[in-house]
Design a protein around this motif. Structure first.
Motif: not given
Lengths: 257, 256
Positions: B89-90, B170-171, B178-179, B201-203
């Protein structure tokens, strides 16, 4: 009732921490002595722990030697024993103050730095990343730091001994009126090999304590920035206490002859 | 269990103290699929991923990798870590190493590759993720968050892994970046023919990069199906989550 519960809680915590440290040490040693060996990592740590600590160790030893000469002069002059200054400075530095001062300075400088670095790696998932990249963190991070500290602290103490004695010599000859030749002669006459060796053996053990406390507390840190701070504080405090305790035990059990 | 599943989690249970995180979790990941596990914060997505990766051990249950039990010993024996890639994530880039050293770290340490060869592969992978060669000698701290993510992506794919894990890819990124990362994930996973397991949790990201979605709630998978069928799942929990509604069966305890 409250007291019993309090004592029980502390005892359980101590036992749990002792067990966790033993497992940590076992993991470090069992992984460290198997291939692959990270010689470059050990070398880098020797530079960081040893070479980069030289100025602070040198300055501390010099001023400690100087202050010791002044204090002993004041004390010994009450018994007309001023001539003992050079001998007591030499013995005090080599047997006791050299290793202890170097150990405590490294507890502040190196233990804190190791704990902060490893704790940051822990909270930013870099240690997890090491594992997923087929690298054992005990082998890659912990073992090189332990070995480097065990190797370098005796060397630093040897240098600190020389500089500390020089500090006493400078103060003795320039401020207390000792004759240079006799000061040097008294120093050389009193020091025996075992005085140096006892300091060097202590230093190797202190080196282990400094690196182990830094690595152990850093590796088990939790949380974010606060966790890093707490790990660093715990590393410095525990390393300092263990150095002083180990110094007493070693002196009383082994080096009283 | 079928030969088609590359990873299977059977009745996995994990708790920290009295707090139950994973509660008899069952999940099957098909070989070559791109599975996204969605769920709110604190539902145990990261813990599930850490259990698969061996970064934490489940209290009970069975993990299978190609129908073989996955544990500390079998991970070493099967050289599991040389067959996977992980995007944290990081980013989790090593501060003490340069960008190219980060990318080739697994190749040198895990695969025993010589540095010149590993460096060449690193450079190719940096190019694949759209990074300029000029940044190869920089330290990770000199890069923006999006660039760090790309470097981490280059590191995750460097050894051409069988399975790639993505933890909230993408957090913390702006929608355009993100895209870009989503497109890179689709392209790279497809090029390698790898299996992808993502938690997020990014739908929007989940819909874009997955062919299968599973929803984690209260430590268990409450729904799993094709990405196209998620809007017609008929599950109130899934409906509330994918539509981002405050009202519904999922209650958030803000004091937890």
């Amino acid at each position: 009732m409250f007291l019993v519960s309090f004592i029980g809680k502390i005892t359980l915590n101590m036992l749990s921490e002792t067990g966790r440290s033993a497992i940590f040490l076992f993991n470090t040693l069992s992984n460290g002595f198997t291939r692959p060996f990270y010689f470059k990592a050990v070398f880098i740590q020797i530079i960081r722990i040893g070479y980069n600590s030289l100025p602070v160790i040198g300055l501390t030893a010099f001023f400690t030697g100087g202050a010791l000469a002044l204090q002993i002069y004041v004390g010994s002059s009450r018994f007309n024993a001023e001539s003992m200054v050079a001998s007591i400075v030499a013995l005090g530095i080599t047997r006791e103050l050299g290793p202890v001062i170097a150990g405590l300075m490294l507890a502040g400088r190196v233990s804190a730095s190791i704990a902060a670095e490893i704790a940051t790696m822990r909270v930013t998932e870099q240690i997890d990343a090491l594992i997923t990249l087929s690298t054992n963190p005990f082998k890659y991070l912990i073992f090189p730091r332990l070995i480097a500290a065990i190797i370098t602290l005796p060397i630093l103490v040897f240098i600190a001994d020389i500089i500390g004695i020089m500090g006493g010599y400078v103060v003795g000859t320039m401020s207390l009126g000792f004759v240079s030749e006799s000061y040097i002669q008294n120093t050389v006459n009193i020091i025996e090999n075992k005085d140096f060796i006892s300091g060097i053996v202590k230093a190797a053990i202190f080196g282990f304590i400094v690196a182990f406390m830094g690595c152990y507390n850093g590796y088990h840190s939790t949380g974010g920035a606060q966790g890093v701070g707490q790990a660093t504080t715990r590393a410095v405090v525990s390393a300092s206490i263990f150095i002083l305790a180990a110094n007493y035990l070693l002196t009383s059990l082994v080096f009283t002859q | 269990m079928t030969k088609n599943n590359i990873i299977e989690l059977i009745d996995i249970h994990k708790s920290f103290g009295s707090k139950i995180i994973l509660n008899n979790l069952n999940l099957k990941i098909k070989k070559g699929s791109s599975t996204v596990v969605v769920g709110g914060s604190g539902t145990g997505k990261s813990v599930m991923l850490k259990c698969i990766l061996g970064l934490t051990n489940p209290d009970s249950g069975t993990l299978l990798y190609k129908d073989q039990e996955l544990n500390e010993k079998s991970r070493i024996n099967s050289k599991f870590y040389t067959k996977i890639g992980m995007l944290f994530q990081g980013s989790a880039l090593f501060d003490s190493l340069t960008v190219w050293e980060n990318v080739c770290f697994g190749l040198v340490q895990g695969h025993g590759m010589q540095i010149p060869e590993a460096k060449e592969i690193s450079m190719k992978n940096l190019k694949k993720v759209g990074l300029d060669m000029n940044i190869a000698n920089l330290s990770p701290s000199e890069l923006s968050g999006g660039m760090q993510k790309r470097v981490a992506l280059a590191r995750a794919i460097a050894a051409s892994p069988e399975i790639i894990f993505f933890d909230e890819p993408t957090t913390g990124l702006d929608p355009i970046m993100a895209d870009v990362i989503n497109n890179l994930i689709i392209e790279l996973v497809s090029d390698l023919g790898a299996t992808a397991i993502t938690i997020t949790h990014d739908m929007a990201s989940a819909r874009k990069i997955s062919d299968t979605i599973a929803m984690l709630y209260n430590g268990s998978i409450i729904w799993q199906g094709g990405t196209n069928s998620i809007d017609t799942s008929g599950n109130d929990y899934v409906d509330q989550f994918i539509n981002g509604r405050a009202d519904g069966p999922i209650k958030l305890n803000i004091y937890e």
